[in-house]
Write a protein that holds these residues in place. Sequence first.
Motif, PDB file in Angstrom:
ATOM      1  N   UNK A  21       0.537  -0.795   0.126  1.00 13.62           N
ATOM      2  CA  UNK A  21      -0.155   0.357   0.361  1.00 13.62           C
ATOM      3  C   UNK A  21       0.847   1.505  -0.347  1.00 13.62           C
ATOM      4  N   UNK A  22       0.256   2.033   0.065  1.00 16.91           N
ATOM      5  CA  UNK A  22       0.576   3.371  -0.322  1.00 16.91           C
ATOM      6  C   UNK A  22      -0.147   4.618   0.671  1.00 16.91           C
ATOM      7  N   UNK A  23       0.659   5.528   0.968  1.00 17.54           N
ATOM      8  CA  UNK A  23      -0.191   6.038   2.155  1.00 17.54           C
ATOM      9  C   UNK A  23       0.449   7.406   1.811  1.00 17.54           C
ATOM     10  N   UNK A  24      -0.367   8.730   1.893  1.00 18.59           N
ATOM     11  CA  UNK A  24       0.148  10.402   1.698  1.00 18.59           C
ATOM     12  C   UNK A  24       0.009  11.168   3.215  1.00 18.59           C
ATOM     13  N   UNK A  25       1.487  11.710   3.212  1.00 19.31           N
ATOM     14  CA  UNK A  25       1.821  12.982   3.688  1.00 19.31           C
ATOM     15  C   UNK A  25       1.692  14.066   3.125  1.00 19.31           C
ATOM     16  N   UNK A  26       0.008  14.545   3.716  1.00 15.33           N
ATOM     17  CA  UNK A  26      -0.236  15.640   3.769  1.00 15.33           C
ATOM     18  C   UNK A  26      -0.906  16.710   4.581  1.00 15.33           C
ATOM     19  N   UNK A  27       0.476  18.027   4.594  1.00 17.32           N
ATOM     20  CA  UNK A  27       0.778  18.314   5.992  1.00 17.32           C
ATOM     21  C   UNK A  27       0.075  19.927   5.509  1.00 17.32           C
ATOM     22  N   UNK A  28      -0.177  20.790   6.344  1.00 16.44           N
ATOM     23  CA  UNK A  28      -0.518  22.097   5.844  1.00 16.44           C
ATOM     24  C   UNK A  28      -0.302  22.691   7.538  1.00 16.44           C
ATOM     25  N   UNK A  29       0.069  23.841   7.861  1.00 14.17           N
ATOM     26  CA  UNK A  29       0.765  24.334   8.210  1.00 14.17           C
ATOM     27  C   UNK A  29       1.581  22.950   9.997  1.00 14.17           C
ATOM     28  N   UNK A  94     -10.820 -10.923   8.582  1.00 15.12           N
ATOM     29  CA  UNK A  94     -11.012 -11.586  10.286  1.00 15.12           C
ATOM     30  C   UNK A  94      -9.948 -12.668  10.936  1.00 15.12           C
ATOM     31  N   UNK A  95      -9.605 -12.320  11.609  1.00 13.36           N
ATOM     32  CA  UNK A  95      -8.134 -13.672  12.182  1.00 13.36           C
ATOM     33  C   UNK A  95      -6.872 -13.717  11.408  1.00 13.36           C
ATOM     34  N   UNK A  96      -6.983 -13.373  10.104  1.00 14.23           N
ATOM     35  CA  UNK A  96      -6.084 -13.426   9.666  1.00 14.23           C
ATOM     36  C   UNK A  96      -4.595 -13.015  10.073  1.00 14.23           C
ATOM     37  N   UNK A  97      -3.113 -13.334   9.748  1.00 12.94           N
ATOM     38  CA  UNK A  97      -1.945 -12.798  10.010  1.00 12.94           C
ATOM     39  C   UNK A  97      -2.054 -11.968   8.882  1.00 12.94           C
ATOM     40  N   UNK A  98      -2.055 -11.010   8.606  1.00 11.66           N
ATOM     41  CA  UNK A  98      -1.519 -10.002   7.492  1.00 11.66           C
ATOM     42  C   UNK A  98      -0.090  -9.205   7.684  1.00 11.66           C
ATOM     43  N   UNK A  99       0.607  -9.247   6.291  1.00 11.26           N
ATOM     44  CA  UNK A  99       2.188  -8.460   6.399  1.00 11.26           C
ATOM     45  C   UNK A  99       1.509  -7.879   5.251  1.00 11.26           C
ATOM     46  N   UNK A 100       1.885  -6.380   5.482  1.00 15.19           N
ATOM     47  CA  UNK A 100       2.051  -4.626   5.039  1.00 15.19           C
ATOM     48  C   UNK A 100       2.997  -4.640   4.810  1.00 15.19           C
ATOM     49  N   UNK A 101       3.094  -4.086   3.561  1.00 17.60           N
ATOM     50  CA  UNK A 101       4.560  -2.669   3.122  1.00 17.60           C
ATOM     51  C   UNK A 101       3.902  -1.539   2.504  1.00 17.60           C
ATOM     52  N   UNK A 102       4.475  -0.728   3.244  1.00 21.64           N
ATOM     53  CA  UNK A 102       3.727   0.533   2.835  1.00 21.64           C
ATOM     54  C   UNK A 102       4.389   1.847   2.725  1.00 21.64           C
ATOM     55  N   UNK A 103       4.216   1.835   1.443  1.00 22.02           N
ATOM     56  CA  UNK A 103       4.941   2.975   1.601  1.00 22.02           C
ATOM     57  C   UNK A 103       4.809   4.389   1.364  1.00 22.02           C
ATOM     58  N   UNK A 104       5.498   5.362   2.330  1.00 25.71           N
ATOM     59  CA  UNK A 104       4.884   6.797   2.554  1.00 25.71           C
ATOM     60  C   UNK A 104       5.146   8.219   1.911  1.00 25.71           C
ATOM     61  N   UNK A 105       4.484   8.543   1.678  1.00 27.09           N
ATOM     62  CA  UNK A 105       5.145  10.130   0.109  1.00 27.09           C
ATOM     63  C   UNK A 105       4.716  11.360   0.782  1.00 27.09           C
ATOM     64  N   UNK A 106       5.897  11.696   0.960  1.00 25.94           N
ATOM     65  CA  UNK A 106       5.180  13.716   1.540  1.00 25.94           C
ATOM     66  C   UNK A 106       4.189  13.942   0.057  1.00 25.94           C
ATOM     67  N   UNK A 107       3.790  15.089  -0.398  1.00 29.39           N
ATOM     68  CA  UNK A 107       2.735  15.552  -1.085  1.00 29.39           C
ATOM     69  C   UNK A 107       2.968  16.889  -0.928  1.00 29.39           C
ATOM     70  N   UNK A 108       3.679  16.887  -2.256  1.00 35.40           N
ATOM     71  CA  UNK A 108       3.230  18.703  -2.883  1.00 35.40           C
ATOM     72  C   UNK A 108       2.086  19.350  -2.517  1.00 35.40           C
ATOM     73  N   UNK A 109       2.253  20.611  -1.136  1.00 36.04           N
ATOM     74  CA  UNK A 109       0.655  20.181  -1.112  1.00 36.04           C
ATOM     75  C   UNK A 109       0.186  22.040  -1.421  1.00 36.04           C
TER      76      UNK A 109
END
Length: 169
Positions: A21-29, A94-109
Amino acid sequence: MKENIKFDMTVPCGNGLLNIRVGAIIMKKDKILMVANSKNPEYLYSVGGRIKFGETVEEAVIREVYEETGIQMEVDRLGFVHENYFYGDVDSNLGKLIYEISFFFYMKVPENFEPKNQTFAEDDHKKYLHWISLDSTVKYYPEFFKTELKHHQTAVKHFVTDGRNICTG
């Protein structure tokens, strides 16, 4: 190759699952944009989602940001890679073991950024966008955001969260 792009990168692996998965780092102030849903409103997490087969991680985070905010945004840079072992808590895993690899990106806000969408639906649950102060006592995920986002660094950091020893019963 484009015919496969509709499939999420969730792969059965024995009795468990592998998620990419991916995640966005969207920051303001000093605030970050997070998501909550109607099923678990106290569970806040980053804007983002699973990569679809055939996408790059950057294409995926741009798509996810657009789907969830209604705004086309560019990637600034990769900030974090997170490996996470946990047990599924929704009907499909439900109850299943999940191995998740996530890439978190800083976005140009953009300076005048305001999400066009404040709510959206996914998995039959309504989702809400929330601006959260980095100093907030509200619990949000990934947990390392609380400390890491306060110290602007250019290096990519790697984190591992291992919930395999947590009792699910």
